[in-house]
Scaffold this active site. Structure first.
Site, PDB file in Angstrom:
ATOM      1  CG  HIS B  60      -0.451   0.179   2.529  1.00 13.39           C
ATOM      2  ND1 HIS B  60      -0.249   1.432   3.068  1.00 13.39           N
ATOM      3  CD2 HIS B  60      -0.089  -0.691   3.491  1.00 13.39           C
ATOM      4  CE1 HIS B  60       0.208   1.301   4.307  1.00 13.39           C
ATOM      5  NE2 HIS B  60       0.323   0.032   4.584  1.00 13.39           N
ATOM      6  CG  ASP B 162       2.434   1.273   8.005  1.00 13.86           C
ATOM      7  OD1 ASP B 162       2.131   0.811   6.895  1.00 13.86           O
ATOM      8  OD2 ASP B 162       1.644   1.282   8.972  1.00 13.86           O
ATOM      9  CD  GLU B 192      -2.940  -1.480   5.167  1.00 20.26           C
ATOM     10  OE1 GLU B 192      -2.801  -2.537   5.791  1.00 20.26           O
ATOM     11  OE2 GLU B 192      -2.721  -0.366   5.700  1.00 20.26           O
ATOM     12  CD  GLU B 193      -1.893   2.587   7.374  1.00 25.57           C
ATOM     13  OE1 GLU B 193      -2.542   2.093   8.297  1.00 25.57           O
ATOM     14  OE2 GLU B 193      -0.673   2.421   7.217  1.00 25.57           O
ATOM     15  CG  ASP B 215       1.788  -3.353   5.390  1.00 28.88           C
ATOM     16  OD1 ASP B 215       2.480  -2.388   5.766  1.00 28.88           O
ATOM     17  OD2 ASP B 215       0.537  -3.304   5.332  1.00 28.88           O
ATOM     18  CG  HIS B 301      -0.010   3.559  12.501  1.00 28.10           C
ATOM     19  ND1 HIS B 301      -1.352   3.264  12.549  1.00 28.10           N
ATOM     20  CD2 HIS B 301       0.440   3.014  11.341  1.00 28.10           C
ATOM     21  CE1 HIS B 301      -1.685   2.553  11.480  1.00 28.10           C
ATOM     22  NE2 HIS B 301      -0.599   2.386  10.735  1.00 28.10           N
TER      23      HIS B 301
END
Lengths: 342, 332, 352
Positions: B60, B162, B192-193, B215, B301
């Site tokens: 992603h 990420d 994706e998130e 990922d 994140h």
């Protein structure tokens, strides 16, 4: 008034028959084809004036938040659970109707005289509540209702203040009503209307409504939260009544297609139709399910701002509703590019 | 790969607003000779047509971010999270909008740490009035953590590793494409998130026989971290399970066997909470055998995630070797 | 009435979500003698077909029972032969203390989930619930490396439990959610051997229901049936349950109703029960999630779906308890429904 009849119709998730029958009669004269699918979605196709024009899906959900009768006590009182997101605290002391025969009942609880001071501080939860249709025994109750039947609020439709309406189930009968009005006009594009079932229990109808229908883009017509009330901070209002339909940028289930959103806003500006942006990232609509169908479908959501959503009596402003119809119609009229840009 | 990774990290791309990262990826892919296509949701698909099976490789390209929901009289902005944002990471962070406008995140007076919620935070872009703010940003404008990339020893510190690390990995494999005859689709997915969305429609469209997602994953190697047997520098992780997927046994075992036989270090990953694109892909149509190669990453994140560069190069070697395995499509 | 040997094998065999191969083999072996074809699909669902009689198009019926069970998965191998684990599906961690387990590694290993002796605990500690992170499986191995070879990260484990025959035809064991449903599926396809029916019946033992209804989603897409029936378990009545929280054992199958169930299919199942004299119960559920019916209903452009449940006590523990009489009656109900199924009924399912 169509909205009034739609609001009054009985339509818990999975039991949308009355709403569906009403809508089927209303749209009959204006569409080329009507059918239903395995889940009970009401679908209709209205051919566009132009050959090879885009195929546009318009959706509004027929169901409303409701209760389901899950058990009949020996005393004739009914136990129930909620269908869709209802705040349990609002249920006590409300009149309801049960089933398509609309058997009247009330939601009762222990009277204030009988509860301890501690109990009074606690909100009424589902386990404390029961539905009373007046039956004196299980046998008597079973003559009128069956387990599994839905119950909806029994509240009246009325005009309120300055051009506003108070009624139940405006989420999303207001979208259904708008979609009927939109279908009454002619457009260059082909419309596939989907009056969906079971939105309130997980966008169920919408998950299958767009499948196999070769849809180029989708517009979801909804009612959305307005919290323009006392004690709400300016950044918490989400939308306000009278500001025009609210367009979604992002919610929990969908990020609106940016190009589609931009061209809707352009149409609104050019036609001088007021609109607002929905100012939160929470909530979800059928758009969440539609846009992920098959290869993906560019999707936007337009909603009438609505106070006290999912309660017995919500409030909208009629100008917002009319502007939703006008904006959608104007947008569809301008959608003339061929399908190559898909 | 480091230079590309840095370039990707500096490209703007929150979920739903992936134009800039997509165009950077397109530029990187332009020289490869693969067929490029962007689909209805914005997924970037790079295809090498072939015969005898269809392999989908997904990474992603979106990143977590913020979306402006309100502009107040004094020019402060309120926002909604895009993807999984932790308010503890947000407070005091610098963020940037698509046009480069910077902002810093402040909080209302909060008495206890547990009251630190996203709706107590606001964004300050230096505007003094709502009019001034509206000249720069609008309701609906997205922002991301201010980009950062540094390279110390074997470790890389950066924002949005990420999953720009996964994108860089796919690009590296494409640059040095193994000689295979089957049909190959590299997909740089969107959204994706916010719910593995792009991968879902891309998988339906491409109808692969086998799929791998690339990922990042979490680690258990920091002080008092929740127990997890993945560490930085011990090689790419072969996913066993997360919330979205239990890897197909055949894919999982073939990845393990590939790493073993090529002497590539690897770890096994059971992720207690989290999902990847493979979660969407494996449920497409009648089902797609799917697995995941994960890059161990600390502080996922946060504005400063950390990976070990050797894990990334080993992951590229593993993927490349996997693609050359003969038993990829035993049913065809 | 009910083949207890097969039920015992089904209950005792391991099949944690994602690792269903062993139980799949038991199911396939049982199905072979009385179906036209049996195979595992790409993700591992077992799909059997029992063809109907008469010309095409014949109604296509999907019967789905999930074969996976909840369980444990190794997340770390520690010195001293201990395995740390996470749960797969909704395991009540409080039921794990002191359980004998089987670790399904390269070969099967016995183990025990250790518990701190009460002597070493303070009175307050004894009241606390132990969380999953504090638990471990003791395999008896002294050497960590050796254990890692046999039971690497990702290895699953199940409770070591034999099926217990209780009195009055009731049985208790692990994984009866949903091997009881699988048992009904097998019984139904077996009975159909000797009965005229026009529908093509696809019997599917689905994977990964306990972690997200996954096998039902893909297998329904593949089969694209005219209607689907999920066979699962519902809560039995226990002390403290209200009438809509648990359904009595021995009162027959619970026919589900709610948004996930097609009205006509619901009525037809009730009619079938009444026609052949089967006692049944009604299980209303306001939200459709939680069984394979959820996945079946939304495949492609929508599938008319029903749900039949077998009452079961102590769900998601290793002593799940059912009545074999309910199993038999549930099987009879499905057979009666399929026997009476006509093409015209199937066509009517799209007309609201």
């Amino acid at each position: 008034m169509l909205l009034k009849r739609l609001s009054a119709a009985f339509g818990p998730p999975g039991q949308e028959g009355e709403v569906r029958d009403l809508l089927r009669r209303e749209i009959g004269p204006y569409v080329d084809k009507i059918w239903t699918d395995a889940l009970g979605n009401l679908l209709a196709e209205k051919k566009g004036l132009e050959e090879g024009a885009p195929r546009v899906m318009l959706t509004a959900h027929m169901d409303e938040v409701a209760l389901m009768i899950t058990h009949i006590e020996d005393t004739g009182l009914l136990r129930f659970k909620t269908m869709g997101g209802i705040d349990q605290r609002i249920l006590v002391s409300k009149p309801v109707v049960v089933g398509v025969k609309k058997v009247p009942g009330v939601i009762g609880s222990k009277a204030i005289h009988l509860v301890t001071p501690e109990e009074r501080k606690r909100a009424f939860m589902l386990r404390d509540l029961y539905l009373d249709i007046g039956a004196s025994s299980r046998e008597e109750a079973e003559k009128l209702v069956t387990v599994g039947e839905g119950a909806v609020f029994n509240s009246s439709f009325c005009l309120l203040g300055d051009n506003r309406v108070r009624a139940k189930a405006l989420d999303d009968r207001v979208g259904c009503s708008a979609l009927v009005e939109i279908l009454q006009r002619q457009y260059p594009v082909t419309l596939i209307a989907a009056f969906t079932v079971q939105e309130e229990v997980g966008l169920r109808g919408a998950r299958v409504a767009a499948f196999g229908k070769d849809i180029d883009l989708a517009l979801v017509l909804e009612a959305t939260m307005a919290f323009d009330v006392p004690d709400s901070k300016p950044h918490e209002t989400v939308t306000y009544l009278g500001g025009g339909p609210a367009l979604t940028i992002m919610d929990r289930t969908l990020i609106a297609d940016p190009a589609l959103l931009a061209s809707l806003r352009k149409t609104a500006r050019e036609r001088k139709i007021p609109y607002q942006l929905r100012r939160t990232g929470t909530g979800g609509t059928d758009g969440g399910a539609i846009h992920l169908t098959e290869d993906g479908i560019p999707t936007v959501v337009m909603a009438v701002p609505c106070r006290y959503l999912h309660s017995p009596a919500s409030v909208i402003e009629l100008s917002d509703y009319h502007h939703l119809v006008d904006l959608t119609s104007a947008f569809l009229s301008e959608l003339t590019e061929g399908r190559a840009d898909k | 790969m480091k230079n590309i990774l840095q370039r990707l990290i500096y490209a703007f791309g929150p979920s739903g607003k992936e134009e800039e990262i997509r165009s950077v990826l397109k530029e990187e892919l332009a020289v490869t000779g693969l067929q490029l296509k962007t689909d209805a949701l914005g997924n970037l698909i790079a295809t090498k047509p072939g015969q005898g099976g269809r392999l989908m490789l997904a990474a992603h390209m979106d990143e977590i971010g913020l979306l402006v929901t309100h502009i107040d009289d004094k020019g402060f902005l309120r926002f909604a999270p895009i993807g999984g944002q932790d308010p503890r990471n947000l407070l005091g962070s610098r963020v940037v909008f698509a046009d480069g406008t910077m902002g810093t995140i402040g909080a209302e007076t909060i008495k206890e740490a547990k009251d630190l919620k996203i709706d107590k935070l606001f964004l300050d872009i230096g505007a003094a009035t709502s009019a001034q703010a509206e000249e720069i940003v609008q309701i609906g404008s997205p922002a991301v953590f201010a980009p950062h990339f540094s390279h110390q020893g074997d470790r890389i510190i950066g924002k949005s590793l990420d999953n720009r690390a996964g994108c860089a990995l796919l690009l590296a494999v494409i640059r040095d494409l193994p000689p295979v005859d089957y049909h190959l689709d590299f997909v740089f997915t969107v959204q994706e998130e916010v719910g593995l969305r792009g991968a879902r429609t891309a998988a339906y469209h491409l109808h692969p026989d086998l799929a791998l997602a690339v990922d990042v994953t979490r680690t258990g190697d920091t002080p008092e971290s929740p127990p997890m047997a993945v560490e930085l520098g011990k090689g790419p992780a072969i996913k066993i399970k997360d919330t979205s997927l239990i890897s197909h046994p055949r894919v999982r075992d073939l990845l393990k066997e590939t790493a073993h036989s090529r002497g590539i270090p690897f770890q096994l990953e059971v992720l207690a909470r989290g999902g990847t694109d493979a979660g969407s892909i494996h449920l497409s149509r009648e089902g797609v055998p799917s697995g995941v190669i994960s890059i161990p990453t600390r502080y996922v994140h946060s504005p400063a995630e950390v990976i070990d560069y050797r894990d990334l190069t080993n992951a590229a070697s593993l993927l490349s070797a996997f693609m050359q395995q003969e038993q990829l499509f035993p049913d065809l | 009435m009910v083949d207890l040997d097969i039920l015992r094998r089904l209950s005792e065999e391991a099949g944690v979500s994602g690792s269903e191969l062993k139980v799949a083999e038991v199911i396939m072996e049982a199905l072979r003698p009385y179906t036209d074809s049996v195979a595992r699909d790409i993700l591992g669902n077992v799909i059997a077909l029992k063809k109907g009689e008469g010309g095409q198009p014949r109604p296509r019926v999907l019967l789905a029972a999930h074969m996976d069970e909840i369980g444990l998965m190794v997340t770390r191998v520690e010195e001293g032969g201990f395995l740390r684990f996470t749960t797969v599906g909704g395991v009540d961690v409080r039921t794990l203390l002191g359980q004998e387990v089987i670790v399904h590694g390269v070969h099967s290993l016995p183990g025990v989930i250790g518990a701190k002796p009460p002597h070493l605990q303070t009175p307050d500690q004894r009241k606390e619930t132990i969380t999953g992170e504090k638990l471990y499986i003791d395999t008896g191995f002294k050497d960590k490396e050796k254990l890692e070879q046999i039971a690497p990260i990702g290895t699953v484990a199940t409770i070591d439990r034999n099926l217990q025959l209780l009195t009055e035809g009731r049985v208790a064991g692990k994984a009866l959610d949903n091997r009881a449903g699988v048992m009904v599926l097998l019984g139904c396809l077996q009975e159909l051997m000797g009965i005229k029916h026009c529908a093509d019946v696809y019997g599917v033992a689905t994977i990964q229901e306990e972690v997200g209804i996954r096998g039902a989603i893909t297998s329904t897409y593949k089969i694209n049936p005219d209607l689907g029936i999920a066979i699962d378990v519902c809560h039995g009545d226990m002390p403290g349950t209200r009438g809509d929280e648990g359904y009595p054992l021995d009162k027959g199958p619970a026919i589900g109703c709610g948004p996930h169930v097609h009205h006509q299919l619901f009525r037809a199942l009730k009619d079938s029960a009444e026609r052949v004299g089967i006692s049944y119960q009604i299980e209303p559920s306001p939200t459709p999630a939680g069984t394979d019916a959820w996945g079946i209903q939304i495949a492609r452009s929508g599938i008319p779906t029903a749900l039949i449940s077998i009452p079961l006590r102590y769900m998601h523990t290793s002593v799940e308890t059912i009545s074999t009489r309910d199993l038999y009656e549930t099987t009879r109900l499905l057979v009666a429904f399929i026997q009476g199924l006509k093409s015209s009924f199937v066509e009517g399912l799209l007309c609201y």
